[in-house]
Scaffold this motif. Structure first.
Motif, PDB file in Angstrom:
ATOM      1  N   VAL A 120     -26.754  36.356  18.488  1.00 13.92           N
ATOM      2  CA  VAL A 120     -26.933  35.747  19.801  1.00 13.92           C
ATOM      3  C   VAL A 120     -26.519  36.720  20.897  1.00 13.92           C
ATOM      4  CG1 VAL A 120     -26.186  33.847  21.283  1.00 13.92           C
ATOM      5  CG2 VAL A 120     -26.656  33.426  18.865  1.00 13.92           C
ATOM      6  N   ALA A 121     -25.452  37.477  20.667  1.00 13.62           N
ATOM      7  CA  ALA A 121     -24.979  38.423  21.676  1.00 13.62           C
ATOM      8  C   ALA A 121     -26.026  39.488  21.972  1.00 13.62           C
ATOM      9  CB  ALA A 121     -23.684  39.074  21.212  1.00 13.62           C
ATOM     10  N   SER A 122     -26.659  40.022  20.930  1.00 19.17           N
ATOM     11  CA  SER A 122     -27.677  41.048  21.124  1.00 19.17           C
ATOM     12  C   SER A 122     -28.892  40.483  21.842  1.00 19.17           C
ATOM     13  CB  SER A 122     -28.083  41.633  19.765  1.00 19.17           C
ATOM     14  OG  SER A 122     -29.039  42.655  19.928  1.00 19.17           O
ATOM     15  N   SER A 123     -29.316  39.275  21.469  1.00 23.08           N
ATOM     16  CA  SER A 123     -30.452  38.638  22.144  1.00 23.08           C
ATOM     17  C   SER A 123     -30.128  38.357  23.602  1.00 23.08           C
ATOM     18  CB  SER A 123     -30.826  37.343  21.431  1.00 23.08           C
ATOM     19  OG  SER A 123     -31.247  37.590  20.108  1.00 23.08           O
ATOM     20  N   SER A 124     -28.895  37.929  23.887  1.00 21.08           N
ATOM     21  CA  SER A 124     -28.493  37.663  25.272  1.00 21.08           C
ATOM     22  C   SER A 124     -28.551  38.930  26.104  1.00 21.08           C
ATOM     23  CB  SER A 124     -27.081  37.082  25.302  1.00 21.08           C
ATOM     24  OG  SER A 124     -27.021  35.843  24.635  1.00 21.08           O
ATOM     25  N   ALA A 125     -28.076  40.035  25.540  1.00 25.10           N
ATOM     26  CA  ALA A 125     -28.100  41.296  26.280  1.00 25.10           C
ATOM     27  C   ALA A 125     -29.528  41.735  26.580  1.00 25.10           C
ATOM     28  CB  ALA A 125     -27.373  42.369  25.475  1.00 25.10           C
ATOM     29  N   LEU A 126     -30.422  41.601  25.593  1.00 23.71           N
ATOM     30  CA  LEU A 126     -31.814  42.001  25.789  1.00 23.71           C
ATOM     31  C   LEU A 126     -32.492  41.142  26.845  1.00 23.71           C
ATOM     32  CD1 LEU A 126     -34.351  43.585  24.920  1.00 23.71           C
ATOM     33  CD2 LEU A 126     -34.707  41.862  23.152  1.00 23.71           C
ATOM     34  N   LEU A 127     -32.350  39.819  26.727  1.00 28.77           N
ATOM     35  CA  LEU A 127     -33.026  38.914  27.653  1.00 28.77           C
ATOM     36  C   LEU A 127     -32.430  39.003  29.055  1.00 28.77           C
ATOM     37  CD1 LEU A 127     -33.358  35.843  25.276  1.00 28.77           C
ATOM     38  CD2 LEU A 127     -35.204  37.319  26.071  1.00 28.77           C
ATOM     39  N   ALA A 128     -31.110  39.214  29.147  1.00 27.89           N
ATOM     40  CA  ALA A 128     -30.490  39.329  30.462  1.00 27.89           C
ATOM     41  C   ALA A 128     -31.006  40.555  31.206  1.00 27.89           C
ATOM     42  CB  ALA A 128     -28.975  39.390  30.306  1.00 27.89           C
ATOM     43  N   ARG A 129     -31.187  41.660  30.491  1.00 31.81           N
ATOM     44  CA  ARG A 129     -31.676  42.879  31.133  1.00 31.81           C
ATOM     45  C   ARG A 129     -33.143  42.784  31.479  1.00 31.81           C
ATOM     46  NH1 ARG A 129     -34.639  46.986  29.683  1.00 31.81           N
ATOM     47  NH2 ARG A 129     -34.759  46.271  27.518  1.00 31.81           N
ATOM     48  N   LEU A 130     -33.930  42.182  30.605  1.00 32.45           N
ATOM     49  CA  LEU A 130     -35.380  42.223  30.746  1.00 32.45           C
ATOM     50  C   LEU A 130     -35.935  41.029  31.510  1.00 32.45           C
ATOM     51  CD1 LEU A 130     -37.947  43.757  29.916  1.00 32.45           C
ATOM     52  CD2 LEU A 130     -38.015  42.347  27.857  1.00 32.45           C
ATOM     53  N   VAL A 131     -35.444  39.830  31.218  1.00 35.52           N
ATOM     54  CA  VAL A 131     -36.045  38.605  31.731  1.00 35.52           C
ATOM     55  C   VAL A 131     -35.395  38.131  33.014  1.00 35.52           C
ATOM     56  CG1 VAL A 131     -36.505  36.183  31.191  1.00 35.52           C
ATOM     57  CG2 VAL A 131     -36.741  37.922  29.417  1.00 35.52           C
ATOM     58  N   ALA A 132     -34.073  38.297  33.121  1.00 35.92           N
ATOM     59  CA  ALA A 132     -33.357  37.735  34.269  1.00 35.92           C
ATOM     60  C   ALA A 132     -33.928  38.163  35.618  1.00 35.92           C
ATOM     61  CB  ALA A 132     -31.877  38.098  34.168  1.00 35.92           C
ATOM     62  N   PRO A 133     -34.302  39.454  35.823  1.00 35.27           N
ATOM     63  CA  PRO A 133     -34.856  39.817  37.136  1.00 35.27           C
ATOM     64  C   PRO A 133     -36.148  39.078  37.484  1.00 35.27           C
ATOM     65  CG  PRO A 133     -34.162  41.775  35.934  1.00 35.27           C
ATOM     66  CD  PRO A 133     -34.090  40.644  34.977  1.00 35.27           C
ATOM     67  N   ARG A 134     -36.860  38.561  36.491  1.00 36.32           N
ATOM     68  CA  ARG A 134     -38.099  37.820  36.756  1.00 36.32           C
ATOM     69  C   ARG A 134     -37.860  36.339  37.010  1.00 36.32           C
ATOM     70  NH1 ARG A 134     -38.698  42.661  33.425  1.00 36.32           N
ATOM     71  NH2 ARG A 134     -40.844  43.401  33.622  1.00 36.32           N
ATOM     72  N   LEU A 135     -36.626  35.878  36.889  1.00 34.02           N
ATOM     73  CA  LEU A 135     -36.329  34.446  37.022  1.00 34.02           C
ATOM     74  C   LEU A 135     -35.545  34.133  38.283  1.00 34.02           C
ATOM     75  CD1 LEU A 135     -35.278  33.683  33.320  1.00 34.02           C
ATOM     76  CD2 LEU A 135     -37.541  33.452  34.359  1.00 34.02           C
ATOM     77  N   THR A 136     -35.460  35.059  39.204  1.00 32.23           N
ATOM     78  CA  THR A 136     -34.670  34.832  40.418  1.00 32.23           C
ATOM     79  C   THR A 136     -35.280  33.748  41.303  1.00 32.23           C
ATOM     80  OG1 THR A 136     -35.862  36.672  41.465  1.00 32.23           O
ATOM     81  CG2 THR A 136     -33.733  37.159  40.435  1.00 32.23           C
ATOM     82  N   ALA A 137     -36.564  33.460  41.154  1.00 27.44           N
ATOM     83  CA  ALA A 137     -37.196  32.425  41.977  1.00 27.44           C
ATOM     84  C   ALA A 137     -36.834  31.018  41.527  1.00 27.44           C
ATOM     85  CB  ALA A 137     -38.718  32.593  41.953  1.00 27.44           C
ATOM     86  N   LEU A 138     -36.271  30.870  40.353  1.00 25.35           N
ATOM     87  CA  LEU A 138     -35.900  29.547  39.860  1.00 25.35           C
ATOM     88  C   LEU A 138     -34.644  29.055  40.569  1.00 25.35           C
ATOM     89  CD1 LEU A 138     -36.428  29.967  35.995  1.00 25.35           C
ATOM     90  CD2 LEU A 138     -37.939  28.828  37.636  1.00 25.35           C
TER      91      LEU A 138
END
Length: 489
Positions: A120-138
């Motif tokens: 879970v930690a590795s998946s969180s790090a990957l998604l936080a770096r890659l996906v989070a910048p695309r979700l700022t409109a939420l």
């Protein structure tokens, strides 16, 4: 003295919450303290503690433990390669008509990559770096909820490393439950489950969770204008090749054509060759990848060593058989007892991660849950869903903490975050209730066992020792035939 094991668990939980020290150190410390108390109170002899060394040596020979560093290597490498970025871009372009492309693409990326990430930690790090910048409109909380939910997909989607370890733990739990129940019980006539059985059992519930979560992600992200950047042809081809390659590897491990260590080694080698050919990483980046892999693998091995020491001392007090006797003698309905056991697992998973739960808690609770339910596959899937549920419960949920710390997205107040997580928690609870009420959901992909295997009782430890002694005895040499002599023909 049989209740001493429960005091060990209570002290461990208190120290994990209060001190913040590494869990492996707390496991060894609590085990050492209670071992000294047990020897001082003559509960067991000190010589039996020497069994720790051979137990650790035997564990290191497991294929799953050989695969663990490879899964960690894949997760660390994926964080630094453009493969995940290309996958997210391709998913977002394909899902543009839904008007919730970034949210659904984040969930799709978690479903595809999380089983290869290993934690879970590795998946969180990957998604936080890659996906989070695309979700700022939420709105506040929804982005964190989506990242946390997508990071836990690897807990239930086979053949993740969590599922593989749980399958091995449930095989031992099923054997122990059958021996505790006695030869006359229905458990004694069942075939002991293996890792492949657990993978098959988890597939349909995992698909239901993903379907409900896709609806939740679409509902929370719909109706908003999201810019989806055009995807160059080179990245599109990379995304298609990566998708086909990951699906092929996961399918090979799921169907048993490849062992977990073979699948992990293949994926790691392919990613390493791709990185070398494209020259994506320089020497310093490669050094960072290898150091991170060693650090994370060492942390997991340390937890396993601590859990092995802890479980040895726990077993010396006889707490497991004592709990089994209490469970069997209870007048409560089996379903109520099973629900109480799952609630206890949920409470522990609120402060421990998946591997700590599998190494420490599942060996204690697994046999009891199988005894009450009479179905090891159902027990395994329920444990998986409860783990995933606890990781998403704020404020202590492991995935929520990782998403808040690494994504940089606004989480809002606890009430706002809980409201954002509510659709994901509701979908998970719905699947959990369905598996609890209808065990047939975990048996849709069962293979028809042979009649001899289906009716063969599980082999006890005494039978195994006796059979090994018989095999080790030298066979008597056959008499040498004598040739007839000529004078007596």
């Amino acid at each position: 003295m049989a209740s001493a094991g429960l005091w060990m668990l209570a002290l461990l939980a208190a120290l994990v919450v209060a001190t913040g020290l590494p869990v492996w150190a707390l496991l060894v410390g609590v085990a050492s303290l209670f071992a000294a108390l047990g020897v001082a109170l003559s509960a067991f002899d000190s010589s039996v503690l020497s069994a720790v060394y051979p137990r650790l040596t035997n564990l290191l020979e497991m294929d799953l433990l050989q695969a663990m560093p490879l899964y960690v290597f894949i997760g660390v490498l994926l964080q630094r390669l453009p493969v995940a970025d290309a996958l997210f871009g391709a998913f977002a372009r394909a899902l543009r008509p839904t008007r919730a492309a970034p949210s659904l693409a984040a969930l799709a990326l978690g479903a595809l990559v999380a089983p290869m990430n290993g934690s879970v930690a590795s998946s969180s790090a990957l998604l936080a770096r890659l996906v989070a910048p695309r979700l700022t409109a939420l709105p506040a909380g929804r982005g964190v909820a989506l990242v946390a939910a997508a990071a836990t997909v690897g807990v239930v989607v086979p053949p993740s490393l969590v599922l593989l370890f749980l399958g091995d733990a449930m095989m031992r739990a099923h054997t122990e439950a059958a021996n505790l129940a006695g030869a006359a019980s229905a458990l004694a006539t069942q075939r002991i489950v293996n890792t492949q059985d657990v993978l098959h059992a988890a597939l349909l519930p995992a698909a239901l969770v993903l379907l409900l979560w896709a609806l939740a992600a679409w509902w929370q992200g719909r109706g908003r204008e999201h810019e989806v950047a055009p995807l160059p042809l080179r990245r599109l081809l990379l995304a298609v090749a990566a998708t086909l390659g990951i699906l092929a590897l996961l399918a090979a491990v799921f169907t048993g054509r490849l062992f977990a260590v073979e699948g992990a080694a293949t994926g790691g080698c392919v990613l390493a060759v791709l990185t070398l050919v494209t020259r994506t990483l320089d020497r310093a980046a490669w050094r960072a990848v290898l150091l991170d892999t060693l650090a994370l693998s060492g942390a997991l091995f340390a937890v396993l060593a601590g859990a092995t020491t802890f479980s040895l001392v726990f077993g010396l007090f006889g707490t497991g058989p004592w709990l089994a006797q209490l469970t069997q003698a209870s007048s409560w309905p089996p379903a109520v007892l099973a629900a109480c056991l799952l609630a206890g697992v949920a409470a522990c998973a609120w402060v421990l991660d998946a591997f700590e739960m599998i190494f420490v808690i599942v060996p204690v609770v697994g046999p009891l849950l199988v005894l009450r339910l009479g179905d090891a596959q159902q027990a395994a899937v329920l444990l998986l869903l409860v783990l995933q549920l606890s990781f998403l419960l704020p404020p202590m949920g492991y995935a929520v903490l990782m998403a808040q710390a690494r994504s940089g997205l606004a989480a809002g107040t606890l009430r706002v975050l809980l409201g954002a997580l509510a659709p994901y928690l509701a979908g998970l609870l719905l699947v959990l209730a369905a598996v609890f009420a209808f065990p047939v959901l975990v048996h849709k992909l069962d293979e028809a066992p042979a009649a001899t295997q289906q009716n063969a009782p599980p082999e006890s430890e005494e039978d195994l020792v006796r059979r090994m002694r018989e095999m080790s005895q030298p066979e008597e040499p056959a008499p040498t035939p004598t040739l007839p002599q000529r004078g007596r023909e």
